[in-house]
Motif scaffolding. Structure first.
Motif, PDB file in Angstrom:
ATOM      1  N   VAL A  84       0.844  -1.198   0.000  1.00  0.00           N
ATOM      2  CA  VAL A  84       0.000   0.000   0.000  1.00  0.00           C
ATOM      3  C   VAL A  84       0.879   1.247   0.000  1.00  0.00           C
ATOM      4  O   VAL A  84       1.889   1.311   0.711  1.00  0.00           O
ATOM      5  N   ALA A  85       0.496   2.230  -0.795  1.00  0.00           N
ATOM      6  CA  ALA A  85       1.149   3.532  -0.800  1.00  0.00           C
ATOM      7  C   ALA A  85       0.116   4.591  -0.432  1.00  0.00           C
ATOM      8  O   ALA A  85      -1.024   4.551  -0.911  1.00  0.00           O
ATOM      9  N   VAL A  86       0.523   5.525   0.415  1.00  0.00           N
ATOM     10  CA  VAL A  86      -0.380   6.561   0.906  1.00  0.00           C
ATOM     11  C   VAL A  86       0.174   7.938   0.529  1.00  0.00           C
ATOM     12  O   VAL A  86       1.036   8.483   1.221  1.00  0.00           O
ATOM     13  N   PRO A  87      -0.298   8.515  -0.589  1.00  0.00           N
ATOM     14  CA  PRO A  87       0.129   9.867  -0.954  1.00  0.00           C
ATOM     15  C   PRO A  87      -0.255  10.859   0.136  1.00  0.00           C
ATOM     16  O   PRO A  87      -1.314  10.754   0.758  1.00  0.00           O
ATOM     17  N   ASP A  88       0.625  11.866   0.343  1.00  0.00           N
ATOM     18  CA  ASP A  88       0.466  12.745   1.490  1.00  0.00           C
ATOM     19  C   ASP A  88       1.139  14.085   1.192  1.00  0.00           C
ATOM     20  O   ASP A  88       2.149  14.142   0.483  1.00  0.00           O
ATOM     21  N   GLN A  89       0.570  15.148   1.726  1.00  0.00           N
ATOM     22  CA  GLN A  89       1.163  16.484   1.640  1.00  0.00           C
ATOM     23  C   GLN A  89       1.490  16.873   0.200  1.00  0.00           C
ATOM     24  O   GLN A  89       2.603  17.310  -0.118  1.00  0.00           O
ATOM     25  N   ILE A  90       0.518  16.723  -0.677  1.00  0.00           N
ATOM     26  CA  ILE A  90       0.661  17.127  -2.073  1.00  0.00           C
ATOM     27  C   ILE A  90       0.388  18.626  -2.160  1.00  0.00           C
ATOM     28  O   ILE A  90      -0.726  19.077  -1.851  1.00  0.00           O
ATOM     29  N   THR A  91       1.374  19.395  -2.558  1.00  0.00           N
ATOM     30  CA  THR A  91       1.199  20.845  -2.605  1.00  0.00           C
ATOM     31  C   THR A  91       1.819  21.422  -3.876  1.00  0.00           C
ATOM     32  O   THR A  91       2.811  20.901  -4.391  1.00  0.00           O
ATOM     33  N   THR A  92       1.211  22.509  -4.336  1.00  0.00           N
ATOM     34  CA  THR A  92       1.738  23.274  -5.465  1.00  0.00           C
ATOM     35  C   THR A  92       1.872  24.730  -5.038  1.00  0.00           C
ATOM     36  O   THR A  92       0.949  25.285  -4.436  1.00  0.00           O
ATOM     37  N   ALA A  93       3.019  25.337  -5.321  1.00  0.00           N
ATOM     38  CA  ALA A  93       3.225  26.743  -4.982  1.00  0.00           C
ATOM     39  C   ALA A  93       2.173  27.595  -5.696  1.00  0.00           C
ATOM     40  O   ALA A  93       1.837  27.321  -6.857  1.00  0.00           O
TER      41      ALA A  93
END
Length: 218
Positions: free
Chosen positions: A148-157
């Motif tokens: 399992v992979a858990v994407p986290d803290q995806i941000t774009t300036a």
């Protein structure tokens, strides 16, 4: 979806989230899990309830005294808000989502470069301008069994938004996770994030209400 299925998805989510955030191992509780987070600002711990009931939530709230303790309740805001007193501040809602992972080669817009690496069970993707300025980033925690992979803290300036960089970060992480052997992605996204993830093939399974205990008024 059955509640037992939601519980398993929540277990999968926290298995990667704790790795991503460097949190303590989840402690099993009759109602779910307790996680010591220890963030210097914002979160000392969290209680995660995949099947919250009013009695359990009220009892847990009564015994919680440390400010910046969070409740993560997999139910709608309108359902759980009446169960808690005024010191519990309702944060923005989340949405439990999943997707099958596949190898991808996302196309990067002109003028940007992407770098990926893995350290300590956390995959990271960093998008920069040609001048080296941060444009977008994200990470994904891998569960102990690697499935399992858990994407986290995806941000774009802010100055780089609406150029598809968030999608590139997500697809890059999904592909990198697939290459490590993970086949399922699980996350809890914001309302804004949910709109993006749906376009990338993610499915929503449950809302999640987030509440934090504020300090007592002086």
């Amino acid at each position: 979806m059955r509640q037992s299925d939601i519980r398993e998805l929540v277990r999968m989510w926290i298995s990667g989230w704790t790795v991503s955030r460097g949190a303590a191992e989840p402690v099993d509780q009759p109602w779910g899990w307790t996680i010591d987070v220890g963030a210097p600002v914002g979160e000392v711990a969290r209680h995660v309830l995949p099947e919250p009931t009013e009695a359990e939530v009220r009892k847990l709230a009564e015994t919680t005294t440390a400010p910046t303790t969070w409740l993560k309740l997999f139910a709608g805001d309108d359902t759980v808000r009446p169960w808690l007193g005024p010191r519990w501040r309702l944060d923005q809602p989340g949405f439990l989502m999943t997707a099958p992972l596949t190898p991808e080669r996302p196309e990067l817009p002109a003028g940007y470069t992407v770098t990926t690496w893995e350290r300590g069970g956390v995959l990271r993707a960093l998008i920069r301008t040609e001048a080296g300025h941060l444009a977008a980033r994200g990470q994904a925690g891998l569960s102990a069994d690697g499935r399992v992979a858990v994407p986290d803290q995806i941000t774009t300036a802010p100055e780089h938004r609406r150029r598809g960089l968030g999608s590139v970060v997500m697809r890059t992480l999904q592909s990198a996770a697939y290459e490590t052997g993970a086949r399922t992605g699980v996350l809890v996204g914001t309302l804004e994030g949910q709109a993006l993830y749906v376009t990338l093939g993610w499915t929503t399974h449950s809302p999640m209400a987030s509440l934090v205990l504020e300090p007592e008024a002086a």
